[in-house]
Design a protein around this motif. Structure first.
Motif, PDB file in Angstrom:
ATOM      1  N   PHE A  66       0.793  -1.222   0.000  1.00  0.00           N
ATOM      2  CA  PHE A  66       0.000   0.000   0.000  1.00  0.00           C
ATOM      3  C   PHE A  66       0.831   1.281   0.000  1.00  0.00           C
ATOM      4  O   PHE A  66       0.327   2.327  -0.417  1.00  0.00           O
ATOM      5  CB  PHE A  66      -0.926   0.011   1.232  1.00  0.00           C
ATOM      6  CG  PHE A  66      -1.787  -1.212   1.333  1.00  0.00           C
ATOM      7  CD1 PHE A  66      -2.909  -1.358   0.537  1.00  0.00           C
ATOM      8  CD2 PHE A  66      -1.459  -2.235   2.209  1.00  0.00           C
ATOM      9  CE1 PHE A  66      -3.706  -2.481   0.629  1.00  0.00           C
ATOM     10  CE2 PHE A  66      -2.251  -3.365   2.306  1.00  0.00           C
ATOM     11  CZ  PHE A  66      -3.384  -3.497   1.503  1.00  0.00           C
ATOM     12  N   ARG A  67       2.066   1.235   0.478  1.00  0.00           N
ATOM     13  CA  ARG A  67       2.858   2.472   0.565  1.00  0.00           C
ATOM     14  C   ARG A  67       4.346   2.121   0.608  1.00  0.00           C
ATOM     15  O   ARG A  67       4.708   0.935   0.675  1.00  0.00           O
ATOM     16  CB  ARG A  67       2.456   3.266   1.816  1.00  0.00           C
ATOM     17  CG  ARG A  67       2.787   2.585   3.108  1.00  0.00           C
ATOM     18  CD  ARG A  67       2.211   3.340   4.289  1.00  0.00           C
ATOM     19  NE  ARG A  67       0.759   3.251   4.276  1.00  0.00           N
ATOM     20  CZ  ARG A  67       0.082   2.229   4.831  1.00  0.00           C
ATOM     21  NH1 ARG A  67       0.734   1.238   5.421  1.00  0.00           N
ATOM     22  NH2 ARG A  67      -1.209   2.194   4.801  1.00  0.00           N
ATOM     23  N   ALA A  81       4.762   0.135  -2.497  1.00  0.00           N
ATOM     24  CA  ALA A  81       3.548   0.881  -2.894  1.00  0.00           C
ATOM     25  C   ALA A  81       2.975   0.262  -4.172  1.00  0.00           C
ATOM     26  O   ALA A  81       2.693   0.944  -5.156  1.00  0.00           O
ATOM     27  CB  ALA A  81       3.847   2.358  -3.079  1.00  0.00           C
ATOM     28  N   PRO A 113      -0.782   1.560  -5.411  1.00  0.00           N
ATOM     29  CA  PRO A 113      -0.798   2.886  -6.038  1.00  0.00           C
ATOM     30  C   PRO A 113       0.022   2.944  -7.325  1.00  0.00           C
ATOM     31  O   PRO A 113      -0.376   3.597  -8.292  1.00  0.00           O
ATOM     32  CB  PRO A 113      -0.205   3.801  -4.966  1.00  0.00           C
ATOM     33  CG  PRO A 113      -0.435   3.079  -3.681  1.00  0.00           C
ATOM     34  CD  PRO A 113      -0.309   1.631  -4.020  1.00  0.00           C
ATOM     35  N   GLN A 114       1.160   2.238  -7.359  1.00  0.00           N
ATOM     36  CA  GLN A 114       2.019   2.301  -8.531  1.00  0.00           C
ATOM     37  C   GLN A 114       1.395   1.580  -9.740  1.00  0.00           C
ATOM     38  O   GLN A 114       1.690   1.901 -10.890  1.00  0.00           O
ATOM     39  CB  GLN A 114       3.386   1.667  -8.208  1.00  0.00           C
ATOM     40  CG  GLN A 114       4.197   2.430  -7.180  1.00  0.00           C
ATOM     41  CD  GLN A 114       4.686   3.774  -7.713  1.00  0.00           C
ATOM     42  OE1 GLN A 114       4.755   3.999  -8.909  1.00  0.00           O
ATOM     43  NE2 GLN A 114       5.012   4.688  -6.784  1.00  0.00           N
ATOM     44  N   GLN A 127      -1.997   1.208 -10.355  1.00  0.00           N
ATOM     45  CA  GLN A 127      -3.436   1.465 -10.437  1.00  0.00           C
ATOM     46  C   GLN A 127      -3.958   1.314 -11.861  1.00  0.00           C
ATOM     47  O   GLN A 127      -5.021   0.730 -12.084  1.00  0.00           O
ATOM     48  CB  GLN A 127      -3.747   2.875  -9.906  1.00  0.00           C
ATOM     49  CG  GLN A 127      -5.233   3.205  -9.958  1.00  0.00           C
ATOM     50  CD  GLN A 127      -5.500   4.630  -9.513  1.00  0.00           C
ATOM     51  OE1 GLN A 127      -4.571   5.358  -9.186  1.00  0.00           O
ATOM     52  NE2 GLN A 127      -6.754   5.032  -9.515  1.00  0.00           N
ATOM     53  N   ASN A 133      -8.279   8.527  -6.947  1.00  0.00           N
ATOM     54  CA  ASN A 133      -7.008   8.924  -6.341  1.00  0.00           C
ATOM     55  C   ASN A 133      -6.286   7.680  -5.838  1.00  0.00           C
ATOM     56  O   ASN A 133      -6.843   6.872  -5.091  1.00  0.00           O
ATOM     57  CB  ASN A 133      -7.266   9.895  -5.182  1.00  0.00           C
ATOM     58  CG  ASN A 133      -5.988  10.328  -4.506  1.00  0.00           C
ATOM     59  OD1 ASN A 133      -5.506   9.661  -3.600  1.00  0.00           O
ATOM     60  ND2 ASN A 133      -5.438  11.450  -4.952  1.00  0.00           N
ATOM     61  N   GLN A 141      -3.847   7.101  -3.701  1.00  0.00           N
ATOM     62  CA  GLN A 141      -3.674   6.936  -2.260  1.00  0.00           C
ATOM     63  C   GLN A 141      -5.010   6.603  -1.586  1.00  0.00           C
ATOM     64  O   GLN A 141      -5.055   5.782  -0.662  1.00  0.00           O
ATOM     65  CB  GLN A 141      -3.075   8.227  -1.657  1.00  0.00           C
ATOM     66  CG  GLN A 141      -1.722   8.599  -2.238  1.00  0.00           C
ATOM     67  CD  GLN A 141      -0.694   7.495  -2.061  1.00  0.00           C
ATOM     68  OE1 GLN A 141      -0.692   6.794  -1.044  1.00  0.00           O
ATOM     69  NE2 GLN A 141       0.185   7.335  -3.046  1.00  0.00           N
ATOM     70  N   GLU A 142      -6.075   7.242  -2.076  1.00  0.00           N
ATOM     71  CA  GLU A 142      -7.390   6.969  -1.491  1.00  0.00           C
ATOM     72  C   GLU A 142      -7.811   5.530  -1.765  1.00  0.00           C
ATOM     73  O   GLU A 142      -8.354   4.841  -0.890  1.00  0.00           O
ATOM     74  CB  GLU A 142      -8.425   7.948  -2.070  1.00  0.00           C
ATOM     75  CG  GLU A 142      -9.825   7.811  -1.481  1.00  0.00           C
ATOM     76  CD  GLU A 142      -9.873   8.180  -0.009  1.00  0.00           C
ATOM     77  OE1 GLU A 142     -10.808   7.732   0.668  1.00  0.00           O
ATOM     78  OE2 GLU A 142      -8.960   8.904   0.458  1.00  0.00           O
ATOM     79  N   SER A 169      -5.781   3.013  -2.250  1.00  0.00           N
ATOM     80  CA  SER A 169      -4.941   2.170  -1.409  1.00  0.00           C
ATOM     81  C   SER A 169      -5.473   2.113   0.013  1.00  0.00           C
ATOM     82  O   SER A 169      -5.537   1.045   0.637  1.00  0.00           O
ATOM     83  CB  SER A 169      -3.508   2.698  -1.433  1.00  0.00           C
ATOM     84  OG  SER A 169      -2.674   1.899  -0.627  1.00  0.00           O
ATOM     85  N   ARG A 170      -5.893   3.267   0.540  1.00  0.00           N
ATOM     86  CA  ARG A 170      -6.424   3.301   1.902  1.00  0.00           C
ATOM     87  C   ARG A 170      -7.722   2.501   2.009  1.00  0.00           C
ATOM     88  O   ARG A 170      -7.945   1.790   3.000  1.00  0.00           O
ATOM     89  CB  ARG A 170      -6.646   4.745   2.337  1.00  0.00           C
ATOM     90  CG  ARG A 170      -5.375   5.472   2.734  1.00  0.00           C
ATOM     91  CD  ARG A 170      -5.689   6.775   3.446  1.00  0.00           C
ATOM     92  NE  ARG A 170      -6.377   7.722   2.573  1.00  0.00           N
ATOM     93  CZ  ARG A 170      -5.743   8.603   1.812  1.00  0.00           C
ATOM     94  NH1 ARG A 170      -4.411   8.644   1.796  1.00  0.00           N
ATOM     95  NH2 ARG A 170      -6.427   9.443   1.064  1.00  0.00           N
TER      96      ARG A 170
END
Length: 400
Positions: A54-55, A66, A69-70, A72, A357, A359-360, A362-363
């Motif tokens: 996730f990060r 990550a 996110p990478q 997506q 988004n 990051q969103e 991923s969260r």
């Protein structure tokens, strides 16, 4: 769960430090130290693996971290392709629907009066809005493009002849002939005074008494003749009327003069309809009648729609042949829709996921599956510790 897994890692580190300090005094702590060392390594490795999904761990741009996110864009495309290949294949869609008798299920549902009433209420409530959305220009265009061209080519004379022929077949016109004869009799009796006056005006040189006598005898003779024609279905006058009616049927269907007259009459009707602004009048009348009907407690439109739906449902529910045809039609429609729009839903899914988004996303994913991932960390700690003990035991045996 994250705090529990982290606390377990901290416990392994503390246990490792305690064992390292006191192992010289207590050699048996080597077993516990092996457990703590391996448990610590397993906990750190699993923590790194979970965080890397996730990060970036500690914010460091370490390669292959990550991951969500990478990647997506690739995940979005893969998700769209997955839906396309596993859910929207035409053969798959029709195969799943083929074993379901949708027509029978819908028919049985409509056969229930409460269900049909619900549908009828929804349709009735939408009618005023639908009619209000239609303006005069829409109605005028409908008549100009659909109705008027057909009326211009409509053979009124031939149609009238056909209707009269249907009316004359089986002597369906005879009751009207009887009513006409009875009306003629009543008119003669009620207007004998008018006949006398007109006869006296035409015969100035005869006495009024003689005029009255002649008119009375005339009326009585006509009334008697009318009675004869009414009482005798085979009377010669009745046969003559039937012959004249059949001749009129032939003339209406074959005569070019009657056909031209019918076209002229239809053309005048069309002109009168346009000049009289009847499109607006027709639309206003329909709106008013529909609104008044729906405002009543017992709406005719609702009752008719409900009865039609119930009758339709019962008819289809008891007709397997119709169900088979409807199901075949439904499967053909489903197949056509799947072929035509198969690529649009996956494309929509791909575009929507790409627009999120990173990051969103991923969260949100972490919030959904994070609890299980923390169990992975806990299990990794314990499994690593046991693996450490086993390795220490194997080393101890080999050395000895």
């Amino acid at each position: 769960m994250r705090r529990a897994a982290t606390c377990l890692l901290a416990c392994m580190i503390v246990l490792l430090l305690v064992c390292a300090v006191h192992q010289a005094a207590y050699p048996w702590l080597a077993w516990l130290r092996s457990f703590a060392e391996a448990g610590t390594v397993g906990a750190i490795a699993d923590w790194y693996a979970v965080v890397a999904l996730f990060r970036h761990p500690f914010g460091l741009p370490i390669p292959h971290t990550a991951i969500i996110p990478q990647n997506q864009q690739r995940i979005a495309e893969s998700l769209g392709n997955f839906v396309d290949e596993n859910f929207l294949a035409p053969d798959l869609v029709t195969g799943r629907l083929k074993n379901h008798n949708a027509a029978k299920a819908l028919a049985q549902w409509l056969a229930d009066g409460a269900n049909s009433e619900t549908v009828a209420d929804a349709v009735a409530e939408s009618l005023p809005g639908l009619l209000n959305a239609i303006d005069e220009e829409d109605v005028a265009r409908f008549f100009d493009r659909i109705v008027m061209p057909r009326l211009r080519t409509f053979d009124l004379s031939h149609a009238a002849g056909h209707w009269l022929q249907i009316f004359a077949d089986g002597d369906r016109h005879q009751p009207l002939v009887d009513r006409g004869l009875h009306a003629l009799e009543q008119w003669l009796v009620n207007n004998s005074g008018l006949l006398k006056a007109k006869f006296s005006e035409a015969s100035r040189y005869t006495p009024a008494r003689l005029d009255g006598y002649i008119v009375d005898r005339f009326v009585e003779g006509i009334v008697a003749l009318v009675h004869e024609v009414t009482d005798n279905p085979d009377h010669v006058l009745r046969r003559q009327f039937d012959s004249a009616l059949l001749d009129l049927v032939v003339q209406l269907q074959t005569s070019s003069a009657h056909r031209r007259f019918g076209k002229l009459l239809m053309r005048d009707c069309i002109r009168h309809f346009r000049n009289g602004d009847y499109c607006r009048v027709l639309l206003e009348n329909v709106r008013r009648h529909v609104a008044n009907d729906l405002e009543r407690e017992y709406s005719v439109a609702r009752d008719i729609a409900t009865a039609l739906l119930v009758s339709l449902g019962k008819g289809i529910a008891g007709a397997p042949a119709i169900q088979h045809k409807l199901n075949a039609w439904w499967l053909d429609v489903a197949h056509s829709l799947a072929v035509r729009y198969r690529g649009q839903l996956p494309a929509l899914i791909t575009e929507v996921v790409k627009s999120w988004n990173a990051q969103e996303v991923s969260r949100k994913i972490e919030a959904e599956i994070g609890r299980d991932l923390q169990y992975v960390r806990i299990n990794g700690t314990l499994v690593g510790g046991m693996a450490g003990v086993l390795l220490h035991a194997a080393t101890f045996v080999v050395v000895r």
